[in-house]
Design a protein around this motif. Structure first.
Motif, PDB file in Angstrom:
ATOM      1  N   ASP A 369     -29.709 -11.302 -26.499  1.00  0.00           N
ATOM      2  CA  ASP A 369     -29.906  -9.932 -26.975  1.00  0.00           C
ATOM      3  C   ASP A 369     -30.705  -9.035 -26.029  1.00  0.00           C
ATOM      4  O   ASP A 369     -31.773  -8.532 -26.396  1.00  0.00           O
ATOM      5  N   PRO A 370     -30.208  -8.821 -24.794  1.00  0.00           N
ATOM      6  CA  PRO A 370     -30.899  -7.860 -23.924  1.00  0.00           C
ATOM      7  C   PRO A 370     -30.849  -6.460 -24.532  1.00  0.00           C
ATOM      8  O   PRO A 370     -30.068  -6.192 -25.445  1.00  0.00           O
ATOM      9  N   GLU A 371     -31.674  -5.586 -24.038  1.00  0.00           N
ATOM     10  CA  GLU A 371     -31.709  -4.208 -24.551  1.00  0.00           C
ATOM     11  C   GLU A 371     -30.338  -3.551 -24.437  1.00  0.00           C
ATOM     12  O   GLU A 371     -29.850  -2.934 -25.382  1.00  0.00           O
ATOM     13  N   THR A 372     -29.728  -3.668 -23.266  1.00  0.00           N
ATOM     14  CA  THR A 372     -28.397  -3.107 -23.018  1.00  0.00           C
ATOM     15  C   THR A 372     -27.626  -4.087 -22.144  1.00  0.00           C
ATOM     16  O   THR A 372     -28.208  -4.974 -21.514  1.00  0.00           O
ATOM     17  N   ILE A 373     -26.307  -3.908 -22.109  1.00  0.00           N
ATOM     18  CA  ILE A 373     -25.486  -4.780 -21.279  1.00  0.00           C
ATOM     19  C   ILE A 373     -24.480  -3.966 -20.482  1.00  0.00           C
ATOM     20  O   ILE A 373     -24.217  -2.795 -20.780  1.00  0.00           O
ATOM     21  N   GLN A 374     -23.928  -4.619 -19.505  1.00  0.00           N
ATOM     22  CA  GLN A 374     -22.835  -4.061 -18.705  1.00  0.00           C
ATOM     23  C   GLN A 374     -21.833  -5.174 -18.486  1.00  0.00           C
ATOM     24  O   GLN A 374     -22.215  -6.282 -18.102  1.00  0.00           O
ATOM     25  N   VAL A 375     -20.575  -4.906 -18.740  1.00  0.00           N
ATOM     26  CA  VAL A 375     -19.537  -5.924 -18.627  1.00  0.00           C
ATOM     27  C   VAL A 375     -18.535  -5.493 -17.567  1.00  0.00           C
ATOM     28  O   VAL A 375     -17.960  -4.404 -17.661  1.00  0.00           O
ATOM     29  N   SER A 376     -18.347  -6.328 -16.577  1.00  0.00           N
ATOM     30  CA  SER A 376     -17.410  -6.038 -15.492  1.00  0.00           C
ATOM     31  C   SER A 376     -16.323  -7.106 -15.452  1.00  0.00           C
ATOM     32  O   SER A 376     -16.442  -8.171 -16.054  1.00  0.00           O
ATOM     33  N   LEU A 377     -15.267  -6.806 -14.730  1.00  0.00           N
ATOM     34  CA  LEU A 377     -14.206  -7.757 -14.468  1.00  0.00           C
ATOM     35  C   LEU A 377     -14.430  -8.388 -13.105  1.00  0.00           C
ATOM     36  O   LEU A 377     -14.925  -7.723 -12.186  1.00  0.00           O
ATOM     37  N   ALA A 378     -14.089  -9.658 -12.955  1.00  0.00           N
ATOM     38  CA  ALA A 378     -14.221 -10.317 -11.665  1.00  0.00           C
ATOM     39  C   ALA A 378     -13.460  -9.524 -10.607  1.00  0.00           C
ATOM     40  O   ALA A 378     -12.272  -9.242 -10.763  1.00  0.00           O
ATOM     41  N   ALA A 379     -14.166  -9.154  -9.549  1.00  0.00           N
ATOM     42  CA  ALA A 379     -13.577  -8.312  -8.497  1.00  0.00           C
ATOM     43  C   ALA A 379     -13.616  -9.057  -7.169  1.00  0.00           C
ATOM     44  O   ALA A 379     -14.689  -9.236  -6.591  1.00  0.00           O
ATOM     45  N   PRO A 380     -12.466  -9.507  -6.671  1.00  0.00           N
ATOM     46  CA  PRO A 380     -12.428 -10.246  -5.403  1.00  0.00           C
ATOM     47  C   PRO A 380     -12.460  -9.313  -4.198  1.00  0.00           C
ATOM     48  O   PRO A 380     -11.429  -8.911  -3.670  1.00  0.00           O
ATOM     49  N   TYR A 381     -13.654  -8.979  -3.746  1.00  0.00           N
ATOM     50  CA  TYR A 381     -13.786  -8.105  -2.577  1.00  0.00           C
ATOM     51  C   TYR A 381     -13.481  -8.883  -1.298  1.00  0.00           C
ATOM     52  O   TYR A 381     -13.937 -10.017  -1.133  1.00  0.00           O
ATOM     53  N   PRO A 382     -12.723  -8.280  -0.394  1.00  0.00           N
ATOM     54  CA  PRO A 382     -12.512  -8.929   0.909  1.00  0.00           C
ATOM     55  C   PRO A 382     -13.850  -9.264   1.567  1.00  0.00           C
ATOM     56  O   PRO A 382     -14.773  -8.458   1.555  1.00  0.00           O
ATOM     57  N   GLY A 383     -13.919 -10.469   2.139  1.00  0.00           N
ATOM     58  CA  GLY A 383     -15.150 -10.903   2.784  1.00  0.00           C
ATOM     59  C   GLY A 383     -15.966 -11.841   1.926  1.00  0.00           C
ATOM     60  O   GLY A 383     -16.928 -12.442   2.412  1.00  0.00           O
ATOM     61  N   THR A 384     -15.582 -12.000   0.638  1.00  0.00           N
ATOM     62  CA  THR A 384     -16.319 -12.894  -0.246  1.00  0.00           C
ATOM     63  C   THR A 384     -15.577 -14.219  -0.405  1.00  0.00           C
ATOM     64  O   THR A 384     -14.366 -14.307  -0.209  1.00  0.00           O
ATOM     65  N   GLU A 385     -16.339 -15.238  -0.801  1.00  0.00           N
ATOM     66  CA  GLU A 385     -15.726 -16.536  -1.065  1.00  0.00           C
ATOM     67  C   GLU A 385     -14.742 -16.442  -2.228  1.00  0.00           C
ATOM     68  O   GLU A 385     -13.703 -17.112  -2.232  1.00  0.00           O
TER      69      GLU A 385
END
Length: 493
Positions: A369-385
């Motif tokens: 139960d954090p104060e607020t949340i942020q939900v993102s989608l997995a984003a495969p950026y070039p240069g990352t594993e």
């Protein structure tokens, strides 16, 4: 000695609500209006005499308003990212049309990872940086021949040539303060982050992150996995100046990837901030010991931004997060006991995700139960594993590199054999609804609104933006479903 080139640093215009200022964090429209400071551009701008920094998105500036400025400058440095690159390439071409003599450079992780592809796709661009670009920009502006500037790709008689790499910046205290550029060129009231008090100011006290998270862009491209830091004395001196420059600021935020990577240093900086009487927040890993939390809280800490990512231990292992769920739960309890607010971030669609793990993450978010949340989608950026894994395993749903749609809504870029992208995309709204529409959470938020008229005004605005965002996501979901159906039909022919 020749005069320094008249230089314009630009975060280019984009779609409404685009958050590109952070350079790497999201580059997408958020649930509510969010604009990070263009700190990575402000740093070299502070090193080039007579330069100007324009951050178009938060100022609401359009291409037609910004492009004519090219007439008055010799050099334009544009910050770009994977989602914004196609638009930024078009904008660079527009600048060249306005002033054919202007030299254009592009900086950021995208061009650093894909220099040749970027130069071929953005023909108006004269050079791109391959790593940290502070001294690169200063040397180019000082009219140093491009062939002698380390760490760039540039055009040489029609061919793209790479210069030798330059060493990583080690003495971070040598870099000038960014708050001088903020005061000179930015309107701080235009920067909003839902979980930070407004107005706020953010900056970095170091670069790099010791964690090895497979999805995280900048430690794997520009920052590195060593935490290179400014001294506590240097940080305190800039914060004293920031307090003087911006008396209206209600909160300062340290945007280091993980400010708590060096606990003794974090404690020392906290003590100095306490003496300045500042209200502040920072990024933290969900494993900070209670003793450090106590010191930070006693010296003005209000909120921690924490990347929990998932409620499943195996997924955390898959992404090399370096924190177990039980440790994260204990950390969260300690923060709550001490009165430290938490903005928790979660990512859906990471390797190993299933319908069951999505439900585990939803339950975990509601439990801690954090104060607020942020939900993102997995984003495969070039240069990352994560990007390399996605290519090797055939997980990439996107065909041409889009991580956001035409409206700036983040798309589900990953598709697994037992979990398709549509389910992953729709789970974002499910997590938001199940977290925020609980009676306890709604009562807590309404209580904060009743206690503070400013919070009331802000929450009402954010509520309208949030529901508009969810409505627009439904349109994106429909477009994704239509695209998937068309692809399936084509494959069956």
């Amino acid at each position: 000695m020749p005069e320094v080139m008249k230089t314009l640093f630009l975060n280019p215009p984009s779609y409404e609500g685009f958050d590109g200022g952070a350079g790497a964090r999201y580059q997408a429209r958020r649930e509510i209006k969010s604009f990070w400071y263009p700190t990575w551009l402000a740093q070299p701008a502070a090193m080039v005499p007579g330069s100007r920094l324009i951050d178009a998105p938060p100022d609401g500036l359009t291409v037609d308003q910004v492009a004519p400025l090219a007439k008055d400058y010799e050099l334009a440095v544009l910050h770009t990212s994977t989602p914004s690159f196609p638009n930024d390439a078009k904008f660079a071409a527009h600048l060249k049309e306005v002033n054919p003599k202007i030299m254009i450079g592009m900086v950021g992780a995208h061009v650093g990872v894909l220099p040749l592809q970027s130069m071929n796709a953005a023909t108006a661009v004269d050079w791109v940086s391959l790593g940290e670009f502070d001294y690169i920009c200063a040397e180019v502006a000082a009219r140093k021949p491009l062939k002698d500037v380390g760490g760039i790709a540039y055009r040489d008689n029609g061919r793209v040539t790479l210069t030798p790499p330059r060493p990583t910046i080690e003495n971070m205290d040598d870099l000038p303060y960014v708050v001088d550029v903020y005061k000179r060129d930015l309107t701080i009231e235009n920067y909003f982050i839902g979980y930070l008090q407004h107005p706020y100011v953010s900056l970095y006290t170091g670069r790099g992150c010791r964690s090895k998270c497979t999805f995280c862009l900048w430690p794997q491209t520009l920052g590195g996995h060593r935490y290179r830091v400014r001294s506590p004395e240097n940080v305190a001196a800039e914060m004293a100046l920031a307090k003087k420059y911006f008396p209206q600021v209600r909160e300062f935020f340290f945007d280091d990837d993980t400010f708590t990577d060096d606990l003794p240093r974090a404690e020392e900086i906290a003590r100095r901030l306490g003496k300045l009487g500042l209200n502040w927040s920072c990024n933290a890993k969900a494993n900070v010991p209670r003793k450090t939390l106590e010191i930070m809280k006693d010296n003005g800490l209000r909120l921690l931004l924490v990347g929990y990512e998932s409620g499943n231990d195996q997924i955390l292992i898959n992404i090399k997060k370096g924190v177990r769920i039980d440790i994260a739960r204990e950390f969260s309890r300690n923060a709550r006991d001490l009165g430290i607010k938490i903005h928790g971030t979660f990512i859906l669609g990471l390797p190993g995700e299933t319908t069951e793990t999505i439900q585990q993450t939803i339950k975990f978010a509601c439990d801690i139960d954090p104060e607020t949340i942020q939900v993102s989608l997995a984003a495969p950026y070039p240069g990352t594993e994560l990007y390399r894994q996605a290519q090797e395993q055939g997980w990439l749903q996107i065909q041409s590199g889009e991580l956001v749609d035409a409206h700036g809504i983040q798309t589900a870029a990953m598709n697994y054999p037992k979990l398709n992208s549509t389910v992953i995309f729709n789970s974002v709204e499910e997590l938001y609804r199940k977290f925020y529409f609980r009676p306890r959470k709604m009562f807590s938020l309404f209580g904060g609104m009743l206690r503070d008229p400013e919070v009331m005004k802000r929450r009402l605005r954010e509520g309208v933006e949030f529901f508009k965002f969810l409505h627009e996501r439904k349109e994106t979901a429909r477009e994704m479903a239509q695209s998937s159906a068309a692809a399936a039909s084509s494959a069956g022919d």
